[in-house]
Scaffold this motif. Structure first.
Motif, PDB file in Angstrom:
ATOM      1  N   GLN B   5       0.855  -1.194   0.000  1.00 12.56           N
ATOM      2  CA  GLN B   5       0.000   0.000   0.000  1.00 12.56           C
ATOM      3  C   GLN B   5       0.892   1.246   0.000  1.00 12.56           C
ATOM      4  O   GLN B   5       1.864   1.303   0.743  1.00 12.56           O
ATOM      5  CB  GLN B   5      -0.854   0.017   1.272  1.00 12.56           C
ATOM      6  CG  GLN B   5      -2.055  -0.890   1.241  1.00 12.56           C
ATOM      7  CD  GLN B   5      -3.228  -0.250   0.526  1.00 12.56           C
ATOM      8  OE1 GLN B   5      -3.355   0.962   0.512  1.00 12.56           O
ATOM      9  NE2 GLN B   5      -4.058  -1.073  -0.090  1.00 12.56           N
ATOM     10  N   HIS B   9      -1.702   6.477   1.565  1.00 11.07           N
ATOM     11  CA  HIS B   9      -3.056   5.972   1.834  1.00 11.07           C
ATOM     12  C   HIS B   9      -3.349   5.982   3.318  1.00 11.07           C
ATOM     13  O   HIS B   9      -4.436   6.334   3.756  1.00 11.07           O
ATOM     14  CB  HIS B   9      -3.212   4.547   1.284  1.00 11.07           C
ATOM     15  CG  HIS B   9      -3.706   4.563  -0.125  1.00 11.07           C
ATOM     16  ND1 HIS B   9      -4.369   3.516  -0.704  1.00 11.07           N
ATOM     17  CD2 HIS B   9      -3.618   5.531  -1.067  1.00 11.07           C
ATOM     18  CE1 HIS B   9      -4.686   3.829  -1.946  1.00 11.07           C
ATOM     19  NE2 HIS B   9      -4.213   5.047  -2.183  1.00 11.07           N
ATOM     20  N   TYR B  13      -6.195   8.073   5.073  1.00  7.42           N
ATOM     21  CA  TYR B  13      -7.179   7.386   5.915  1.00  7.42           C
ATOM     22  C   TYR B  13      -7.246   8.065   7.282  1.00  7.42           C
ATOM     23  O   TYR B  13      -8.317   8.382   7.790  1.00  7.42           O
ATOM     24  CB  TYR B  13      -6.792   5.908   6.063  1.00  7.42           C
ATOM     25  CG  TYR B  13      -7.692   5.148   7.010  1.00  7.42           C
ATOM     26  CD1 TYR B  13      -8.939   4.685   6.583  1.00  7.42           C
ATOM     27  CD2 TYR B  13      -7.308   4.890   8.322  1.00  7.42           C
ATOM     28  CE1 TYR B  13      -9.785   3.998   7.450  1.00  7.42           C
ATOM     29  CE2 TYR B  13      -8.143   4.201   9.197  1.00  7.42           C
ATOM     30  CZ  TYR B  13      -9.382   3.765   8.754  1.00  7.42           C
ATOM     31  OH  TYR B  13     -10.199   3.088   9.622  1.00  7.42           O
ATOM     32  N   ALA B  21     -15.479   4.358  -0.546  1.00  5.97           N
ATOM     33  CA  ALA B  21     -14.952   3.088  -1.064  1.00  5.97           C
ATOM     34  C   ALA B  21     -13.500   2.909  -0.624  1.00  5.97           C
ATOM     35  O   ALA B  21     -13.093   1.820  -0.198  1.00  5.97           O
ATOM     36  CB  ALA B  21     -15.045   3.074  -2.593  1.00  5.97           C
ATOM     37  N   GLY B  22     -12.734   3.997  -0.686  1.00  6.41           N
ATOM     38  CA  GLY B  22     -11.328   3.950  -0.291  1.00  6.41           C
ATOM     39  C   GLY B  22     -11.173   3.595   1.183  1.00  6.41           C
ATOM     40  O   GLY B  22     -10.298   2.815   1.560  1.00  6.41           O
ATOM     41  N   ALA B  24     -13.284   1.867   3.019  1.00  4.00           N
ATOM     42  CA  ALA B  24     -13.639   0.455   3.214  1.00  4.00           C
ATOM     43  C   ALA B  24     -12.492  -0.450   2.789  1.00  4.00           C
ATOM     44  O   ALA B  24     -12.123  -1.394   3.498  1.00  4.00           O
ATOM     45  CB  ALA B  24     -14.913   0.133   2.429  1.00  4.00           C
ATOM     46  N   THR B  25     -11.907  -0.124   1.643  1.00 10.10           N
ATOM     47  CA  THR B  25     -10.797  -0.943   1.134  1.00 10.10           C
ATOM     48  C   THR B  25      -9.641  -0.931   2.128  1.00 10.10           C
ATOM     49  O   THR B  25      -9.049  -1.974   2.435  1.00 10.10           O
ATOM     50  CB  THR B  25     -10.306  -0.388  -0.223  1.00 10.10           C
ATOM     51  OG1 THR B  25     -11.433  -0.202  -1.065  1.00 10.10           O
ATOM     52  CG2 THR B  25      -9.304  -1.324  -0.872  1.00 10.10           C
ATOM     53  N   PHE B  26      -9.333   0.292   2.626  1.00 11.82           N
ATOM     54  CA  PHE B  26      -8.185   0.392   3.524  1.00 11.82           C
ATOM     55  C   PHE B  26      -8.459  -0.329   4.843  1.00 11.82           C
ATOM     56  O   PHE B  26      -7.571  -0.955   5.422  1.00 11.82           O
ATOM     57  CB  PHE B  26      -7.806   1.853   3.779  1.00 11.82           C
ATOM     58  CG  PHE B  26      -6.451   2.004   4.408  1.00 11.82           C
ATOM     59  CD1 PHE B  26      -5.305   1.901   3.637  1.00 11.82           C
ATOM     60  CD2 PHE B  26      -6.318   2.194   5.782  1.00 11.82           C
ATOM     61  CE1 PHE B  26      -4.044   2.001   4.210  1.00 11.82           C
ATOM     62  CE2 PHE B  26      -5.063   2.293   6.366  1.00 11.82           C
ATOM     63  CZ  PHE B  26      -3.927   2.198   5.579  1.00 11.82           C
ATOM     64  N   ARG B  28     -10.258  -2.973   5.223  1.00  8.81           N
ATOM     65  CA  ARG B  28     -10.074  -4.413   4.968  1.00  8.81           C
ATOM     66  C   ARG B  28      -8.588  -4.749   4.995  1.00  8.81           C
ATOM     67  O   ARG B  28      -8.165  -5.747   5.534  1.00  8.81           O
ATOM     68  CB  ARG B  28     -10.699  -4.794   3.624  1.00  8.81           C
ATOM     69  CG  ARG B  28     -12.132  -5.262   3.753  1.00  8.81           C
ATOM     70  CD  ARG B  28     -12.553  -6.083   2.546  1.00  8.81           C
ATOM     71  NE  ARG B  28     -12.322  -5.395   1.274  1.00  8.81           N
ATOM     72  CZ  ARG B  28     -13.144  -4.474   0.775  1.00  8.81           C
ATOM     73  NH1 ARG B  28     -14.250  -4.143   1.419  1.00  8.81           N
ATOM     74  NH2 ARG B  28     -12.869  -3.868  -0.371  1.00  8.81           N
ATOM     75  N   HIS B  29      -7.802  -3.843   4.398  1.00  7.43           N
ATOM     76  CA  HIS B  29      -6.357  -4.054   4.345  1.00  7.43           C
ATOM     77  C   HIS B  29      -5.763  -4.080   5.756  1.00  7.43           C
ATOM     78  O   HIS B  29      -4.894  -4.897   6.059  1.00  7.43           O
ATOM     79  CB  HIS B  29      -5.704  -2.948   3.504  1.00  7.43           C
ATOM     80  CG  HIS B  29      -4.211  -2.953   3.562  1.00  7.43           C
ATOM     81  ND1 HIS B  29      -3.452  -3.895   2.897  1.00  7.43           N
ATOM     82  CD2 HIS B  29      -3.346  -2.150   4.228  1.00  7.43           C
ATOM     83  CE1 HIS B  29      -2.173  -3.658   3.156  1.00  7.43           C
ATOM     84  NE2 HIS B  29      -2.075  -2.611   3.969  1.00  7.43           N
TER      85      HIS B  29
END
Lengths: 177, 249
Positions: B5, B9, B13, B21-22, B24-26, B28-29
């Motif tokens: 990543q 980011h 965050y 969306a970003g 949520a993705t982060f 999860r990461h």
């Protein structure tokens, strides 16, 4: 000179951001006394050019002026000061180490000194973000930089601050404090 | 395993600058990447420290005062001869007394509407004397001033320069009087300024022919479908002279 309605508008839209103006100048100049002079000059300039302010973010508009005045002042009065751009890595880049990550509680003194040790360009993004609570977009407008540069600059500024803090902590341990 | 990543980011965050969306993705990461979770912890700790340290420095009261004074309207220059003011006050009192007296002898009947319109014209004149408000088009050339009004008004006001008769044209501007846009022609008279407001006579706006208020005079006349109203602090006969010049054209 403004009169009547314009003066009232100036008082209502610009003057409420006097604290923000002073805070930015104080951290850029690292001196309350100098910040007082420069903020006053910036406010007078804002007053004179209020005609060019249409609408929108009055705080960003004022901080832009304060920033310009501050850098002009630095160039004139402290020509040796590092006012290089964000993109230039003015401090050694260090990888995060467990020590640098583990920042315990820091007192105001130490944080203040560490912040002042950073080059102005990094100091200003941190002040605007962490103290003034500006969004990336606002910081970009105030500092006339692309948002991407603001974002990476902020990441680097935090890293540098942490490095400086870790060093000062080590020194204190070394001195047996 | 090194995290791929981009470092920014994590900061975006932290600063709430990613879109939904970003975010949520982060998030999860973060569940799977211990490096990023630890780094985020550290960033949050740093932020907490900065906030708790109360580093924000407010402007001192002295600065607030200085700025207020610097941006306050310039006070009237005190007179070098304080005695003169007293005489002026006496003179003003006399004038008021005389006017008050004459009013009962020659009562002027003015409708409220007329009075309102006159007040607005006088205000417009005073406003125009403020720095930077006198003219929108500054020219002593009637052939420059007249075309300037084209398209800005539904009338083409007659513009003449009367420099030869002591009323040089200074320029023109648009003014809004009681919601109506009118033309204002600006003339000089020695060191004084005369505003001549011009509007379409069909806009039946009542203005008494002439009058005086607080040291300002006005004279109004009609010609070729236009109503003119000259306002200034010069004397009434001088304004009437301008009126005569206008009729001679």
């Amino acid at each position: 000179m403004l009169e009547g309605r314009d003066r009232v508008r100036f008082e209502e839209t610009v003057l409420p951001h006097l604290d923000a103006a002073f805070n930015l100048a104080r951290w850029l100049l690292r001196s309350r006394a100098d910040a007082e002079d420069v903020t006053q000059e910036a406010l007078l300039r804002a007053y004179r050019f209020f005609g060019t302010y249409r609408a929108g973010d009055a705080r960003a508009w004022l901080l832009q002026i304060v920033r310009n005045c501050s850098y002009n002042w630095l160039q004139k009065n402290r020509p040796l000061e590092d006012i290089s751009e964000l993109s230039e890595a003015s401090m050694p880049q260090e990888r995060s180490t467990p020590e640098s990550l583990a920042i315990a509680s820091h007192n105001r003194e130490r944080l203040s000194r560490a912040l002042e040790e950073l080059p102005a360009a990094f100091r200003e993004v941190l002040v605007l973000r962490e103290l003034e609570g500006c969004s990336y977009k606002e910081i970009a407008a105030i500092t006339a930089r692309p948002i991407g540069t603001v974002m990476s600059g902020l990441a680097r500024a935090r890293q540098q601050l942490r490095t400086v803090l870790a060093k000062s902590a080590q020194k204190e341990v070394g001195h047996g404090v | 395993m090194a995290c791929e990543q981009p470092k920014t980011h994590l900061h975006a965050y932290l600063d709430g600058e990613l879109d939904a969306a970003g975010m949520a993705t982060f998030e999860r990461h973060l569940e799977t990447c211990a490096d990023c979770a630890a780094a985020l912890d550290a960033e949050e700790g740093l932020r907490r420290s900065l906030q708790q340290a109360e580093l924000y420095e407010r402007a001192p009261e002295s600065l607030r005062g200085k700025v207020r004074i610097a941006t306050a309207p310039t006070p009237a220059r005190p007179s070098a001869h304080p005695g003169a003011w007293r005489w002026l006050a006496v003179a003003a009192a006399l004038i008021i007394a005389i006017l008050w007296g004459s009013r009962s002898f020659f009562p002027t009947i003015r409708s409220p509407q007329q009075a309102a319109w006159t007040t607005t014209l006088l205000d417009a004149h005073l406003r125009s004397l403020q720095p930077g408000h006198l003219t929108d088009v500054e020219s002593t050339d009637q052939h420059t001033v007249k075309p300037w009004f084209d398209g800005k008004l539904d009338i083409a006001p007659p513009v003449r320069d009367f420099a030869a008769d002591g009323f040089p044209l200074v320029g023109g501007r648009l003014d809004v009087i009681e919601g109506r846009t009118v033309a204002a022609l600006v003339y000089g008279r020695r060191k004084h300024i005369v505003n001549v407001f011009v509007w379409n006579s069909q806009d039946t706006v009542p203005v008494s022919d002439s009058g005086e208020r607080q040291g300002y005079h006005w004279v109004s006349w009609k010609k070729n479908g236009f109503t003119f109203c000259a306002v200034s602090d010069v004397s009434l006969p001088e304004l009437q002279q301008l009126q005569t010049l206008s009729f001679q054209q």
